[in-house]
Design an enzyme around this catalytic site. Structure first.
Site, short mmCIF file in Angstrom:
data_model
loop_
_atom_site.label_atom_id
_atom_site.label_comp_id
_atom_site.label_asym_id
_atom_site.label_seq_id
_atom_site.Cartn_x
_atom_site.Cartn_y
_atom_site.Cartn_z
N ASP A 1 1.19 122.21 57.25
CA ASP A 1 1.75 123.50 57.64
C ASP A 1 3.13 123.67 57.04
O ASP A 1 3.94 122.75 57.08
CB ASP A 1 1.87 123.61 59.17
CG ASP A 1 0.51 123.68 59.82
OD1 ASP A 1 -0.27 124.54 59.40
OD2 ASP A 1 0.24 122.89 60.73
N GLU B 1 -1.46 128.19 68.53
CA GLU B 1 -2.76 128.35 69.17
C GLU B 1 -2.72 127.75 70.56
O GLU B 1 -2.25 126.62 70.76
CB GLU B 1 -3.84 127.67 68.34
CG GLU B 1 -5.25 127.90 68.88
CD GLU B 1 -6.29 127.24 68.00
OE1 GLU B 1 -5.94 126.27 67.31
OE2 GLU B 1 -7.44 127.70 68.01
N TYR C 1 -9.33 132.40 56.12
CA TYR C 1 -9.29 131.36 55.10
C TYR C 1 -8.70 131.82 53.77
O TYR C 1 -8.53 131.01 52.86
CB TYR C 1 -10.71 130.80 54.87
CG TYR C 1 -11.09 129.82 55.94
CD1 TYR C 1 -10.86 128.46 55.79
CD2 TYR C 1 -11.65 130.25 57.15
CE1 TYR C 1 -11.19 127.56 56.77
CE2 TYR C 1 -11.99 129.36 58.14
CZ TYR C 1 -11.74 128.01 57.94
OH TYR C 1 -12.06 127.10 58.92
N ARG D 1 -5.64 129.80 54.36
CA ARG D 1 -5.89 128.36 54.50
C ARG D 1 -6.42 127.74 53.22
O ARG D 1 -6.26 126.54 52.99
CB ARG D 1 -6.88 128.11 55.62
CG ARG D 1 -6.37 128.45 56.99
CD ARG D 1 -7.34 128.03 58.06
NE ARG D 1 -7.44 126.59 58.16
CZ ARG D 1 -8.13 125.96 59.11
NH1 ARG D 1 -8.78 126.67 60.01
NH2 ARG D 1 -8.17 124.65 59.14
#
Length: 484
Positions: free
Chosen positions: A282, A324, A381, A384
């Protein structure tokens, strides 16, 4: 004044929001991987959902050394604890060692200390007090003088499991190239589609030429999937194919599967080394970070909405990261709770992003009477699966090479990672036994609050007492403070 809200997603399936005014002040220039997604907006607020990072609690275990030349523990160890990783000789005692081919490597010819000493360890804690125990240590990663595989007898495989993140292809590339260039290993098999690829016969032969430029691509060259782990079927396939080195790239759930494979391999007495390689990367920065461990509230003094409006007036934009799991107590009041897990065993969470989007919109439209343009975008995605940056390529290269060195040295059932800036071999069960939580009384969280200048949200203590850990609340009560 016009406000716009949009979203983006990064490596741990975050949903992101951008909120801006029509101010001419530019957004931050150091938003890392978000800079491309932010290019369509003049100034904004980003709300991003992210899985909490994982820290591990100490589990003191003093283990025996595996040979007379390795680390020993005695009565004069001053509290030294080695959390060792399994070795093939622990269940295959007659396994012979061989000289490490790196002795003859042109690349390592000028290295003064080619091999890591058996006595080298990495301390978990580097800040200690006089007279305190030495504490927990892990084996230092790197090449050993002796290996337990002949290069021509190595039959390796690589598999990627779970979600995507930048850097996976770099790890694949560096395992293949590291085995070939450093140890002369030519037989490397790619298992396609995650764990189920083992018994679905989805494979591809990997060569340095084939993987030469895959680090420039996003996603995973080997494809991936969630779930599909069947220990018996997987080990049966490993045994049938004659595979003796298994490199598994993934997160928590994937590592639990790797641990199960390692145990089954040991149970069957197979000369198979199993290594897990951590996956998630991250690169996040924000004006505000909201996490499950630090409950927040929207309305009133010190609330999120007040802070957002303040930053908009000051800077014309604000960037918020929402981890999250944060805000679940709010969204569960307006939506039906979700029970169960996904294919990887992760608990299903309610979409707090949609809820917070509506709350922000209602506040600025109905309460503050501001004309707003609210956009919510979830590119999933598309973010990601982007290629890793230069820094992450270096990091992933070190992970891959450390894994190769450890596997060739006969270690198994381990994962690799930095401990106090030194790469080490860590038992897989050490990283899967407990989910990490952020300690609100640690300096790490204080540094974040100081950096973002966000409210601590501790004014409404009834919310905090329900969600914060007991130790945190005791410290807060003793200090009689309203912010950390």
């Amino acid at each position: 004044m016009e406000l716009s809200l949009s979203s983006s997603l990064h490596s741990t399936t975050p949903a992101s929001f951008y909120l801006s005014t029509n101010s001419t002040s530019p957004p931050r220039q150091n938003l890392g991987l978000f800079s491309a997604a932010a290019s369509n907006f003049s100034s904004r607020v980003l709300l991003k959902f992210n899985k909490s990072s994982i820290l591990r609690q100490p589990r003191p275990v003093i283990v025996k050394s595996q040979s007379s030349s390795e680390i020993t523990n005695d009565n004069d160890d001053h509290g030294f604890v080695l959390e060792d990783v399994p070795h093939l000789t622990s269940f295959l005692p007659d396994l012979p060692p061989y000289p490490n081919p790196l002795k003859y490597s042109q690349a390592y010819a000028i290295v003064k200390n080619t091999f890591v000493s058996p006595e080298d360890v990495v301390a978990q804690q580097i800040v200690v007090q006089k007279g305190s125990p030495r504490g927990i240590h892990f084996r230092r990663a790197g090449p050993r003088e002796k290996v337990y595989f002949k290069p021509e007898q190595v039959h390796a495989c690589i598999v990627t499991c779970g979600g995507l993140c930048p850097g996976i292809n770099t790890v694949i590339r560096e395992i293949v190239c590291g085995l070939h260039n450093m140890y002369g290993v030519d037989d490397v098999l790619g298992i396609q589609g995650g764990y189920r690829g083992f018994y679905s016969q989805n494979t591809i032969k990997l060569t340095p030429k084939l993987v030469n430029d895959i680090h420039k691509r996003g996603g995973t060259f080997l494809q991936t999937s969630r779930g599909g782990h069947d220990t018996k079927k997987i080990v049966d396939n490993i045994q049938d194919r004659g595979i003796n080195q298994v490199y598994i790239i993934g997160g928590d759930g994937t590592h639990k599967g790797a641990a199960a494979i390692s145990k089954e391999v040991e149970k069957r007495g197979l000369q198979v080394a199993v290594v897990g390689i951590p996956k998630t990367i991250d690169n996040d920065i924000a004006d505000c970070c909201l996490i499950p461990e630090s409950p927040f509230y929207l309305e009133g003094q010190g609330g999120l909405l007040e802070y957002v409006e303040q930053r908009l007036k000051e800077n014309g934009h604000v960037l918020i990261v929402l981890a999250e799991g944060a805000g679940q107590e709010y969204v569960s009041q307006s939506a039906q709770a979700v029970n169960g897990t996904d294919a990887s065993g992760n608990r299903l969470l309610l979409d707090v992003g949609l809820w917070l989007t509506q709350e922000v919109k209602d506040h600025f439209t109905n309460v503050r009477k501001m004309e707003i343009n609210l956009k919510y975008i979830d590119p999933t995605y598309m973010i990601r699966a982007i290629p890793s940056n230069a820094y992450d390529n270096i990091y992933c290269t070190l992970l891959a090479q450390s894994a190769v060195h450890g596997t060739m040295a006969g270690y198994t059932g381990f994962t690799v990672g930095p401990v106090n800036s030194r790469h080490a071999y860590i038992p897989i069960n050490r990283v899967t036994e407990k989910t990490n939580t952020v300690r609100l009384t640690d300096r790490m969280w204080a540094r974040l609050l100081a950096s973002t200048n966000q409210p601590s949200f501790l004014q409404k203590c009834e919310i905090v007492r329900e969600r914060a850990d007991k130790e945190t609340m005791e410290v807060i009560d003793d200090m009689r403070i309203t912010s950390i």
